[in-house]
Design an enzyme around this catalytic site. Structure first.
Site, short mmCIF file in Angstrom:
data_model
loop_
_atom_site.label_atom_id
_atom_site.label_comp_id
_atom_site.label_asym_id
_atom_site.label_seq_id
_atom_site.Cartn_x
_atom_site.Cartn_y
_atom_site.Cartn_z
N HIS A 1 0.81 -1.22 0.00
CA HIS A 1 0.00 0.00 0.00
C HIS A 1 0.85 1.27 0.00
O HIS A 1 2.02 1.26 0.36
CB HIS A 1 -0.96 -0.02 1.20
CG HIS A 1 -2.13 -0.93 0.96
ND1 HIS A 1 -3.14 -0.61 0.10
CD2 HIS A 1 -2.42 -2.16 1.45
CE1 HIS A 1 -4.02 -1.60 0.07
NE2 HIS A 1 -3.60 -2.56 0.88
N VAL B 1 -2.44 -25.34 17.67
CA VAL B 1 -2.35 -25.11 19.12
C VAL B 1 -3.76 -25.15 19.71
O VAL B 1 -4.65 -24.41 19.26
CB VAL B 1 -1.68 -23.75 19.41
CG1 VAL B 1 -1.71 -23.44 20.90
CG2 VAL B 1 -0.25 -23.73 18.86
#
Ligand code: FAD
Length: 300
Positions: free
Chosen positions: A53, A176
């Site tokens: 950007h 996880v």
């Protein structure tokens, strides 16, 4: 799997986790990169618009602006070090009314206050000279020559490859699901029952950062996902522009863009639709038609 002790365990191997892993690999630390999928860059980082950007969409009061401008400047060196596809093709914002030009003026002022190099307000003639494929109804716009494009997943692969060469250990298929803390050491357990130990945890799990935060008894927050649908045109498409072309943004999103990808194809999109599921990546013909007609307004 051995029950290993690491200094830092990074959860999530998207662009954020991969960048942190590479940075930490330059220190004398034992670092683990944990990813729930079978490879890296399987989350949002694999399927974004690939735009580096320009740093003008938000004012200097936002941290995002500072990071956008600093991040943009890093890409020449990153490309030299990591050899991923990157092009500073420049970004233009096309305005189609005097009203929209007022927003362009605000974007320009943002760019100036964020110290964006080379940013320029343009009249109709300049816009059409920069991007001859623009709709001739354009009344003016903005040009940010430092904006660019990358191949997003190749960038993440390059970051992770560099981190692994420097000693970071990658654990894929390691979702996880649980943690326990004992005397400052975290025991981190995967869905398949594997365990590692770490002194520090970095949560870079993207859309799932709220769930990981809860697992580690850290800050409580909730992520509300938004889906972006994009349209990919083949290399022969007449719609391919030289620059990334943005419309004037609204309060919800930066709008539907025309993006000349580094592979030579043209991408149109994305939508920005709030949704419940974080994993729904389906597309609908109604939204894709909407993408097509919005892009056509700028590049007929
Ligand atoms: C349609 C669209 C277009 C976009 N275009 C641009 C653009 O042009 N330019 C730009 O700068 N940004 C763009 N963005 C935003 C950008 O893609 C994201 O900000 C960025 O990819 C987020 O990276 P991340 O590493 O935080 O998340 P992710 O890439 O999602 O990585 C998080 C990783 O964590 C893993 N993970 C999650 N839970 C667990 C767990 N329990 N255990 C282990 N691993 C786990 C995931 O599998 C994933 O790999 C776009 C976003 C969208 C949706």
């Amino acid at each position: 799997m051995n029950k290993k002790l690491f200094d830092v365990a990074i959860i999530g191997a998207g662009v954020v986790g991969a960048s942190i892993a590479r940075k930490l690999s330059s220190y004398n630390l034992k670092v683990a990169l944990l990813e729930k999928e079978c490879d890296v860059s399987f989350g949002v980082s694999k399927a974004n618009s690939g735009i580096i950007h320009g740093g003008f969409h938000h004012g200097s009061e936002y941290l995002k602006s500072k990071l956008e401008v600093q991040g943009n400047r890093m890409f020449d060196q990153l490309e030299q070090e990591l050899h991923f596809p990157f092009k500073r093709c420049g970004i233009i914002v096309a305005a189609f009314s005097i009203e929209e030009m007022k927003t362009v003026e605000q974007l320009y002022m943002n760019g100036i206050s964020n110290k964006v190099v080379g940013i320029e307000m343009c009249n109709q003639r300049r816009m059409l000279a920069l991007e001859p494929k623009l709709n001739t109804d354009v009344v003016g716009g903005l040009y940010a020559p430092a904006g660019g494009i990358i191949e997003p997943y190749r960038f993440v692969f390059s970051l992770v490859e560099s981190a692994l060469k420097n000693g970071v250990e990658l654990f894929t298929n390691f979702k996880v699901v649980a943690s326990a803390e004992n005397s400052g050491i975290y025991e981190v357990t995967s869905e398949m029952g594997n365990t590692i130990f770490s002194k520090w945890i970095v949560n870079s799990s993207g859309l799932f950062a709220d769930e990981i935060s809860t697992i580690f008894n850290a800050e409580k927050f909730e992520i509300t996902p938004r889906k972006g649908e994009e349209f990919l045109l083949d290399r022969n498409s007449a719609a391919r522009t030289d620059h990334v072309v943005f419309p004037v943004p609204d309060s919800v999103s930066k709008g539907i863009l025309v993006i000349p990808t580094v592979e030579g194809t043209t991408m149109l999109g994305p939508t920005a639709i709030p949704q419940k599921s974080k994993e729904d990546v389906s597309t609908t013909s109604i939204n894709l038609d909407m993408v097509f007609s919005s892009a056509r307004r700028m590049v007929p």
